[in-house]
Motif scaffolding. Structure first.
Motif, PDB file in Angstrom:
ATOM      1  N   UNK A 101     -22.936  31.669  56.580  1.00 17.60           N
ATOM      2  CA  UNK A 101     -24.055  32.562  55.806  1.00 17.60           C
ATOM      3  C   UNK A 101     -24.843  31.150  55.526  1.00 17.60           C
ATOM      4  N   UNK A 102     -26.191  31.067  55.711  1.00 22.98           N
ATOM      5  CA  UNK A 102     -27.176  29.966  55.612  1.00 22.98           C
ATOM      6  C   UNK A 102     -27.722  29.636  53.834  1.00 22.98           C
ATOM      7  N   UNK A 103     -27.550  31.395  53.894  1.00 21.11           N
ATOM      8  CA  UNK A 103     -28.280  31.221  52.294  1.00 21.11           C
ATOM      9  C   UNK A 103     -26.765  30.759  51.145  1.00 21.11           C
ATOM     10  N   UNK A 104     -25.818  29.893  51.760  1.00 22.97           N
ATOM     11  CA  UNK A 104     -24.455  29.527  50.736  1.00 22.97           C
ATOM     12  C   UNK A 104     -24.655  28.095  51.168  1.00 22.97           C
ATOM     13  N   UNK A 105     -25.884  27.737  51.718  1.00 17.67           N
ATOM     14  CA  UNK A 105     -25.907  26.032  51.750  1.00 17.67           C
ATOM     15  C   UNK A 105     -27.467  25.420  50.709  1.00 17.67           C
TER      16      UNK A 105
END
Length: 575
Positions: free
Chosen positions: A76-80
Motif C-alpha cells: 500500500x503506497x499510502x504507507x510510503x
C-alpha cells in the motif's frame, strides 16, 4: 463490471500480458479486453491507463489479481513517504512513461513498484539503463500515478517549459559589464535561471564536487561528481544548451560572444543569510556545443579541522609537528581530486594567526581564506609561480604556499625560501611519498638542497566511505586478505570487513569519503639516503622501518576500522 466470457481462441488481437492475465484470472472478458486494447491504440495510451478509465476493473482489484498471478508482494503506497524515496537511481522519464517507481536498492537489484508486472519492455529498459536486476512490488495504479507525478517533478522536467516559451536570451556581439548586469536582471525570473539555481543547490546538498553540463548531437545531460564518481542527474532538452551556456557565462563574467576557445570564470551563490558558496567555471568548445564544468569551492571545507580529514593519531602528530616548525618545506602529493588543496588549506587555517604573514600562489585560488594573501597565477600576463614567489620574498612572509611545483625554477626558489627561514607548503603529482624525492632529483634539484629543505611529505588518496546505515559484514577468504597486503598477525579475528549494499541515503553503498595518508617525515637516515642519491625503494624501506605506513597499508587499516571496503582500497592504491 462486465460479465466474464471465455477467452476467444480465434481472436486475432494480440493482447498485452496484463490483459491476458486478467482474462485467465476471470476478472475481464475477452471482448472487453479487446475493446480496451483497441481504444488504447487509437488514443495512443497504455492498456492499463485505458483499463482504469473504463472502470472494468478497480485499481485495488487489479493490484490483488496481479500480486496473485505473478507471485509478487503487494504494497500500500499510502504507507510510503515519497520524500524518503531514493532519487536518481532511475531516469525520471522511464518512471513517467511506464508508471514505475523505485522504492529501494538492495545489492545489485532495484525494488520497483508497478501496477503491471507483465510489461517486459520496461523490465528490459530498467535493466539496460541501470545495469541492475529488478524485483517487482505490486501497488495500486491510481496511488502509483499520483506518487510518480509527485516524485519525478525534477529539474529535467521543469526544463520542458523553456521550449516554446516566451523566454529569449539576447546575445550581443560584445557584452560589456554593464550590459551583462542588464542581461542578468532581464532573465532573473526565466525558467532557465530556476533550472541553473536548482542544479547548483542540488549539487551542494548532494555533496557534489563538480557539475558537468554536456551537449551531444541528439541529447544534453547534466552530471554531478559525487564521492569521486560521476552520476547523471538530468537530461534537459538539447535546444536549451546555448541559452544555458550564455546564462552561466554572463554570471561568471565571461565573454558570451566567444565560443571558439576555452574560458574560465567564477560565480557565487548565496544559500543562506550567512553562507555563500563560490563556484569555479570552465567552458570547453566541443563538437556539439560548449561543455561547462563548475567546481564547487566551499570555504568551510578548510575549516572542518584536521580531525575531519581522516588522519590517524600518529599521522596527525607528525603533520602537526612539521607545520609547527619555523622553516622548511612540506609537500602534499597525489593525483588530481585526491584532496591536496583541502589538506593544505586545513594546515593554513591552523597557522593563520594575527602575528603570521601568509602568502599563497595558486592557479587559481580555490578557497578564500580571510587573513591570507592569495595570488592567482596568470601565465599570459607574466605572473608565473616563480615570479609570484620572487615577489613574496620581498613581502616579509612567514609562510608561503605554492599551488604546485611544476618546473625547476619554481622548485629552486621554493627550496631557497625554505632554507632561508620560511615555511613553504606545496604539492607535486607523484604516486607516493618516497617517489616524490626522486621526482625532485629528476627535475634537476641537487640532493643536498632536497635533504636540507624538505621536512615532511604527505601522499594521499580519497576512498569512498561505507554508508553506516546499510553496510554489512562480508566473508573474504584468508588468502585474498593476505594477497591484498594484510599480515598474518592482522587476521586475528578481532575485526570484520564490510561491503557496500546501497540504500536511500547513500550512493551505491557509499556516503562521503575518507582520506588515506602516507605521512613521511624526513629523518636523518632518509637524508643520508638522499645525499648519496639513493633510490625510492631504499627510501621506502627506511620509512617503513621508521613506522611509516604505505598508502596500501593505510588503506587496509581503514578496512579494519570498517570505514571503507577492501575493493575500494585495492582500486585506489597500486602495489
Amino acid at each position: 463490471m462486465a460479465a466474464v466470457e471465455p477467452a476467444n481462441k480465434t481472436s486475432t488481437v494480440a493482447l498485452p500480458g496484463l490483459g491476458r492475465a486478467l482474462i485467465a484470472a476471470g476478472k475481464l472478458a475477452q471482448k472487453a479486453a479487446e475493446d480496451i486494447y483497441q481504444k488504447a491504440q487509437s488514443h495512443r495510451a497504455s492498456f492499463i491507463a485505458e483499463l482504469m478509465a473504463s472502470g472494468e476493473v478497480s485499481a485495488t482489484d487489479l493490484a490483488h489479481t496481479m500480486s496473485t498471478a505473478f507471485a509478487a508482494p503487494l504494497l500500500d503506497l499510502d504507507a510510503i513517504d515519497p520524500q524518503r524515496l531514493p532519487k536518481e537511481l532511475l531516469d525520471p522519464k522511464i518512471c513517467q512513461a511506464y508508471r514505475v517507481l523505485v522504492l529501494s536498492k538492495r545489492g545489485n537489484r532495484l525494488i520497483v513498484a508497478t501496477a503491471d508486472p507483465s510489461d517486459q519492455e520496461v523490465d528490459e529498459k530498467i535493466k539496460f539503463s541501470t545495469q541492475l536486476g529488478v524485483d517487482w512490488i505490486i501497488v495500486e495504479y491510481d496511488k502509483l500515478t499520483r506518487m510518480v507525478e509527485a516524485s519525478t517533478a525534477t529539474a529535467a522536467e521543469a526544463m520542458d517549459s523553456i521550449i516554446g516559451g516566451d523566454f529569449q536570451f539576447e546575445e550581443d556581439a560584445v557584452l560589456t559589464e554593464a550590459v551583462a548586469e542588464t542581461a542578468v536582471a532581464e532573465v532573473e525570473d526565466a525558467p532557465i535561471v530556476k533550472f541553473l539555481h536548482k542544479m547548483l543547490l542540488d549539487a551542494f546538498n548532494m555533496r557534489a564536487s563538480d557539475l558537468h553540463f554536456e551537449p551531444y548531437e541528439h541529447h544534453y545531460r547534466v552530471r554531478f561528481r559525487i564521492d569521486g564518481e560521476l552520476r547523471e542527474i538530468a537530461s534537459p532538452p538539447i535546444a536549451i544548451k546555448d541559452k544555458l551556456a550564455s546564462r552561466i557565462k554572463v554570471i561568471s563574467r565571461m565573454d558570451i560572444s566567444e565560443k571558439r576557445v576555452p574560458q574560465d570564470g567564477r560565480m557565487k551563490l548565496k544559500i543562506g543569510p550567512d553562507r555563500v558558496i563560490d563556484f569555479r567555471v570552465s567552458t570547453l568548445p566541443t563538437l556539439f556545443g560548449e561543455k561547462i564544468v563548475i567546481r564547487i569551492l566551499d570555504p568551510s571545507s578548510a575549516k572542518l579541522g584536521i580531525e575531519a580529514l581522516g588522519y590517524e593519531p600518529e599521522e596527525k602528530a607528525r603533520l602537526l609537528h612539521a607545520i609547527s616548525r619555523s622553516y622548511g618545506m612540506i609537500l602534499v602529493t597525489g593525483p588530481t581530486g585526491s584532496g591536496k588543496t583541502v589538506s593544505l588549506y586545513t594546515c593554513l587555517n591552523l597557522l593563520n594567526k594575527p602575528g603570521v604573514n601568509i602568502a599563497t600562489a595558486e592557479d587559481p585560488s580555490e578557497i578564500n581564506l580571510p587573513g591570507v594573501n592569495q595570488v592567482n597565477v596568470n601565465e599570459k600576463a607574466g605572473l608565473t609561480f616563480a615570479a609570484a614567489l620572487k615577489s613574496f620574498l620581498r613581502q616579509d612572509p612567514d609562510i608561503i604556499m605554492v599551488g604546485e611545483i611544476r618546473d625547476l625554477e619554481t622548485a629552486d626558489i621554493s627550496i631557497k625560501a625554505a632554507q632561508t627561514g620560511h615555511l613553504v607548503l606545496s604539492t607535486l603529482h607523484t604516486n607516493d611519498a618516497p617517489t616524490t624525492l626522486t621526482r625532485m632529483r629528476n627535475m634537476g634539484i641537487a640532493p643536498f638542497n632536497i635533504a636540507s629543505s624538505v621536512i615532511l611529505i604527505t601522499a594521499q588518496r580519497l576512498a569512498r566511505r561505507l554508508c553506516g546505515n546499510c553496510k554489512v559484514p562480508t566473508d573474504i577468504p584468508r588468502e585474498t586478505l593476505l594477497e591484498s597486503g594484510f599480515a598474518e598477525s592482522d587476521l586475528d579475528g578481532s575485526w570484520t570487513p564490510y561491503r557496500p549494499v546501497g540504500c536511500s541515503s547513500c550512493n551505491n553503498g557509499y556516503k562521503g569519503r575518507v582520506g588515506i595518508y602516507q605521512v613521511m617525515p624526513i629523518s636523518e637516515e632518509i637524508q643520508r639516503i638522499i645525499l648519496r642519491d639513493g633510490s625510492a625503494l631504499e627510501i621506502a624501506e627506511q620509512s617503513r622501518r621508521e613506522g611509516v605506513r604505505s598508502l596500501r597499508e593505510s588503506g587496509l587499516y581503514k578496512v579494519k576500522l570498517g570505514l571503507t571496503s577492501l575493493e575500494e582500497v585495492l582500486a585506489i592504491t597500486n602495489e
